[in-house]
Design an enzyme around this catalytic site. Sequence first.
Site, mmCIF file in Angstrom:
data_model
loop_
_atom_site.group_PDB
_atom_site.id
_atom_site.type_symbol
_atom_site.label_atom_id
_atom_site.label_comp_id
_atom_site.label_asym_id
_atom_site.label_seq_id
_atom_site.Cartn_x
_atom_site.Cartn_y
_atom_site.Cartn_z
ATOM 1 N N SER A 177 0.825 -1.206 0.000
ATOM 2 C CA SER A 177 0.000 0.000 0.000
ATOM 3 C C SER A 177 0.862 1.261 0.000
ATOM 4 O O SER A 177 1.616 1.479 -0.924
ATOM 5 C CB SER A 177 -0.949 -0.073 1.216
ATOM 6 O OG SER A 177 -1.842 0.992 1.203
ATOM 7 N N HIS A 382 -7.613 -5.339 0.287
ATOM 8 C CA HIS A 382 -6.383 -4.585 0.539
ATOM 9 C C HIS A 382 -5.535 -5.113 1.704
ATOM 10 O O HIS A 382 -4.310 -5.162 1.607
ATOM 11 C CB HIS A 382 -6.753 -3.130 0.793
ATOM 12 C CG HIS A 382 -5.632 -2.175 0.603
ATOM 13 N ND1 HIS A 382 -5.008 -1.990 -0.609
ATOM 14 C CD2 HIS A 382 -4.997 -1.347 1.473
ATOM 15 C CE1 HIS A 382 -4.049 -1.084 -0.472
ATOM 16 N NE2 HIS A 382 -4.025 -0.685 0.778
#
Length: 406
Positions: A177, A382
């Site tokens: 990320s 995610h």
Amino acid sequence: MLSIKLVAIFAFLVCSSALPHERTLQNNPVLTADEDADLTVPELITKYGYPVEEHQVTTSDGYILTIHRIPHGKDSTTVSDKVVFLQHGLLSSSADWIITGTTHGLGYILADEGYDVWMGNARGNHMSRNHTTLDPDNDSEFWQFSWHEIGAIDVPTMIDHVLEVTGQTSLYHIGHSQGTTSFYVMTSIHPEYNAKIKAHFSLAPIAYMNHMTSPLMHILAFWSGPLDVLAKLIGINEFLPNNEFMAMVGDVLCADDDITQFLCTNALFAICGFSPDEMNATILPVLTGHTPAGSSVNQVMHYAQEINSGAFRQFDYGLANLDKYGSLTPPPYQLDLITAPIYLLYSHNDWMSAEVDVVKLCENLGDACQAKFLIADGEFNHLDYLFGIRAPELVYNKVISLMARH
Ligand SMILES: *[C@@H]1O[C@H](CO)[C@@H](O)[C@H](O)[C@H]1NC(C)=O
Ligand SMILES: *[C@@H]1O[C@H](CO)[C@@H](O)[C@H](O)[C@H]1NC(C)=O
Ligand SMILES: *[C@@H]1O[C@H](CO)[C@@H](O)[C@H](O)[C@H]1NC(C)=O
């Protein structure tokens, strides 16, 4: 009606960062107390039988950062010359790589595969919340940074320390990320760092963001102007939403079962999403003990700007851009200056890292983008790259076999 409620909640969310924080578990039926929630990263690594070191480095602008190292695996006594550096995402820390335990934590898995594992902590998280002259509790100046400074200053400083200690000239880099964003910032702002990277692996890559689907990030992006003003007015610079307010978010946005409600009260999971099938309920107490780990408001705002602009560029200071950059709009990051070999691992259901945005990133990276891999599980989200039950099988095995090629 719902949207008014959401906006109110989001305003609270930003404001609630100012309220006192207690890192204690809430009364939730899915939870059993777990001592791992209160152990530090070195204590955890030691408890599970691995060697650990803690290093501190000071950046050129005074931030004191903590790096954790697992120099070798459990069944080895020698430190290999294969060095890997792991960099966490927004609201996260080096704990990301080890809290799922020795069978699932990438830090342990890489150490057992014969790597010398180093795990960074960006300025502002609770392990790098210190400075030579500024006090994070009392000096708002401490918090005047976004992931630009993390990529332009913190990551290169940590990498130089690692190379110096290990006597190597290059290393593998794995980011999750924001840990991918800061990598692209570093290698485009300081192209000389490309030579220090054997290969980089982006887990859930984030550069372009205008197709991301996270409901909370959308609200934040839409209201980022007023929220930024509000945050400045009441003097909030650290983004660490309070648990009680997050419980309200959970009520409105999330499904009614215990695990979902529980995770929705955690800012990190509420913003980033997660796949219920990938979630191991046993580790929930430990996860909440270590996340969210803190960020600056400007890190979140910088992402909000990306969602609105569709561009991958430096922080937008508004009118002050002229002073800072000599132009009205912030300069874009020059991806064509990145030459280190890059592998992108992305997924269909990722709330933050949308497939189209990853495809565009790979195109703009040109030859540096060696390959991109869509994760086989269509539901993979995610945070599953870190905490998913199948992360070793779907993600880490792939990364380890690619590392062997460089
Ligand atoms: C912050 O760094 C200073 C050295 O500049 C040190 O004396 C102090 O103990 C550190 N504070 C924390 C909370 O680690
Ligand atoms: C921050 O300032 C307050 C007063 O404004 C003071 O009581 C407190 O000790 C300060 N905190 C630190 C860590 O210096
Ligand atoms: C869930 O986590 C526990 C504790 O780390 C571990 O022992 C167990 O194998 C995990 N379960 C699955 C399905 O991965």
